[in-house]
Design an enzyme around this catalytic site. Structure first.
Site, PDB file in Angstrom:
ATOM      1  N   GLN A 171     -10.985  -3.123  -0.887  1.00  0.00           N
ATOM      2  CA  GLN A 171      -9.060  -2.949  -0.451  1.00  0.00           C
ATOM      3  C   GLN A 171      -8.376  -4.059   0.225  1.00  0.00           C
ATOM      4  O   GLN A 171      -8.466  -4.944   0.789  1.00  0.00           O
ATOM      5  CB  GLN A 171      -8.771  -1.337   0.466  1.00  0.00           C
TER       6      GLN A 171
ATOM      7  N   ASN B 151      -7.944  12.921   1.861  1.00  0.00           N
ATOM      8  CA  ASN B 151      -8.045  11.884   2.883  1.00  0.00           C
ATOM      9  C   ASN B 151      -7.262  12.768   3.645  1.00  0.00           C
ATOM     10  O   ASN B 151      -6.111  13.037   3.401  1.00  0.00           O
ATOM     11  CB  ASN B 151      -7.816  10.562   2.721  1.00  0.00           C
TER      12      ASN B 151
ATOM     13  N   PRO C  91     -11.022   2.801   4.343  1.00  0.00           N
ATOM     14  CA  PRO C  91     -11.171   1.810   4.472  1.00  0.00           C
ATOM     15  C   PRO C  91      -9.809   1.476   6.166  1.00  0.00           C
ATOM     16  O   PRO C  91      -9.201   2.396   6.177  1.00  0.00           O
ATOM     17  CB  PRO C  91     -10.585   1.054   4.048  1.00  0.00           C
ATOM     18  N   MET C  92     -10.718   1.139   7.139  1.00  0.00           N
ATOM     19  CA  MET C  92     -10.038   0.655   8.641  1.00  0.00           C
ATOM     20  C   MET C  92     -10.273  -0.146   9.133  1.00  0.00           C
ATOM     21  O   MET C  92     -10.885  -1.104   9.246  1.00  0.00           O
ATOM     22  CB  MET C  92     -10.634   1.716   9.470  1.00  0.00           C
TER      23      MET C  92
ATOM     24  N   CYS D 247      -0.485   2.428   3.779  1.00  0.00           N
ATOM     25  CA  CYS D 247      -0.467   1.875   5.015  1.00  0.00           C
ATOM     26  C   CYS D 247       0.907   1.650   5.459  1.00  0.00           C
ATOM     27  O   CYS D 247       1.584   1.118   5.032  1.00  0.00           O
ATOM     28  CB  CYS D 247      -1.300   0.427   5.387  1.00  0.00           C
TER      29      CYS D 247
ATOM     30  N   LYS E  82      -5.014   4.130  -3.192  1.00  0.00           N
ATOM     31  CA  LYS E  82      -4.956   4.919  -2.199  1.00  0.00           C
ATOM     32  C   LYS E  82      -3.613   5.393  -1.956  1.00  0.00           C
ATOM     33  O   LYS E  82      -2.765   3.927  -1.443  1.00  0.00           O
ATOM     34  CB  LYS E  82      -5.626   4.378  -1.108  1.00  0.00           C
TER      35      LYS E  82
ATOM     36  N   HIS F 110      -3.595  10.982   1.172  1.00  0.00           N
ATOM     37  CA  HIS F 110      -3.904  11.053   2.469  1.00  0.00           C
ATOM     38  C   HIS F 110      -2.680  12.256   2.658  1.00  0.00           C
ATOM     39  O   HIS F 110      -1.750  11.841   1.609  1.00  0.00           O
ATOM     40  CB  HIS F 110      -4.007   9.460   3.026  1.00  0.00           C
TER      41      HIS F 110
END
Length: 330
Positions: free
Chosen positions: A65, A206, A12-13, A95, A134, A166
């Site tokens: 997400q 990730n 997801p970006m 994030c 995530k 990540h």
């Protein structure tokens, strides 16, 4: 089905993996799991849920997400999202942006694993679809051995269906979101150890993965890999994953077929008020490695922004690309 799709996912970006981007990516891979941009739980519950959550049936398998930290609001958002038919609901605990921190969600939640576990339980109670998380390997001065184990154990106890990790810390003070994507060192072995300890809980890795050769190496240790910017900037890489990652050697569309399909898609979208540049901006890397790629990008960047630009712009860009093999994307 969803466990298999998680072997390769596109991260997801924000501002990138919108519904137009996902339609393009689905043309390139039948099997990979696609993610939405992060959507704030409050925007779903109190805003225009249809605008934030709608997607095309062709995008399946697709994960939504959500960002948030209030269990009740996350449950309400999940309940609303469940009606749209997503295959998976994912909670963002990774994030590092200031905007996300000010809302007390994202990576800063790694400091409060009990709250995250409560959020996961609330979300699970609102859907029968898998609820996943995530996260990063840690934040700021956390000990990535003890703190990551504690966090992941809480997630497992809460019944999380899978973890996407990540393999970098997030530094909430002193680094920008962009710097947090590259400056904190990668620690893949730490993620491998976590996966080994918590098996059979599915775990995907990730961060810093740029080629399919690297992805295949990670799959020797992990249940899946997630690529972000590498997949976005070089989307034709996705055309190889069905064969290399999923063992499906059916023929994939070539560049001309992709451009024609996107032109047809653009034509339908323009009638509902979408501007061509909102679609074309995701296509800039399609001709990477081919002669004429620079002119291809220029047309998609400039001409697609002109008033009344239509699908013919996409086909004109294609005409400038010589018919020769693309550079290898291994």
């Amino acid at each position: 089905m969803i466990n298999q799709s998680r072997r390769f996912s596109v991260a997801p970006m924000m501002d990138w993996t919108d519904r137009h981007c996902r339609v393009l990516h689905r043309l390139l891979t039948r099997h990979g799991l696609l993610f939405t941009e992060m959507v704030n739980s409050g925007a779903i519950v109190h805003g225009d849920a249809e605008r934030h959550l709608r997607f095309a049936a062709v995008e399946h398998p697709i994960a939504l997400q959500i960002g948030g930290a209030d269990p009740a609001e996350l449950a309400a958002a999940t309940r609303i999202a469940d009606g749209f038919g997503y295959d998976e609901i994912n909670l963002n605990v990774g994030c590092p942006s200031d905007r996300v921190q000010s809302g007390r969600f994202g990576a800063c939640l790694m400091a409060v694993p009990d709250l995250v576990a409560e959020c996961v339980r609330a979300m699970r109670g609102a859907t029968d679809k898998p609820v996943t998380v995530k996260c990063r390997i840690g934040i700021d001065d956390q000990d990535i051995e003890e703190s990551l184990d504690r966090f992941a154990d809480k997630m497992a106890e809460a019944g999380v269906a899978a973890l996407y990790v990540h393999a970098r810390k997030a530094w909430l003070q002193g680094l920008s979101p962009k710097e947090n994507r590259t400056i904190p060192p990668l620690d893949y072995p730490r993620v491998y150890r976590l996966r080994q300890r918590l098996a059979p809980l599915p775990m995907m890795i990730n961060g810093g993965i740029e080629t399919l050769d690297q992805a295949e190496t990670h799959l020797e240790h992990m249940d899946g890999v997630m690529l972000g910017r590498a997949a976005y900037h070089n989307p034709m890489l996705l055309a190889e994953i069905d064969a290399r990652i999923f063992g499906d050697d059916r023929e994939v569309p070539d560049l001309a077929e992709i451009m024609r399909a996107m032109a047809e898609y653009a034509e339908t979208q323009l009638t509902s008020g979408v501007r061509l540049n909102n679609i074309a901006r995701h296509m800039l890397g399609l001709a990477n490695g081919r002669r004429g790629a620079r002119q291809f990008r220029q047309i998609l960047s400039v001409d697609a922004c002109r008033p009344n630009a239509g699908p013919e712009v996409l086909m004109r860009a294609l005409e400038l690309v010589e018919d020769q093999p693309m550079a290898a994307a291994s």
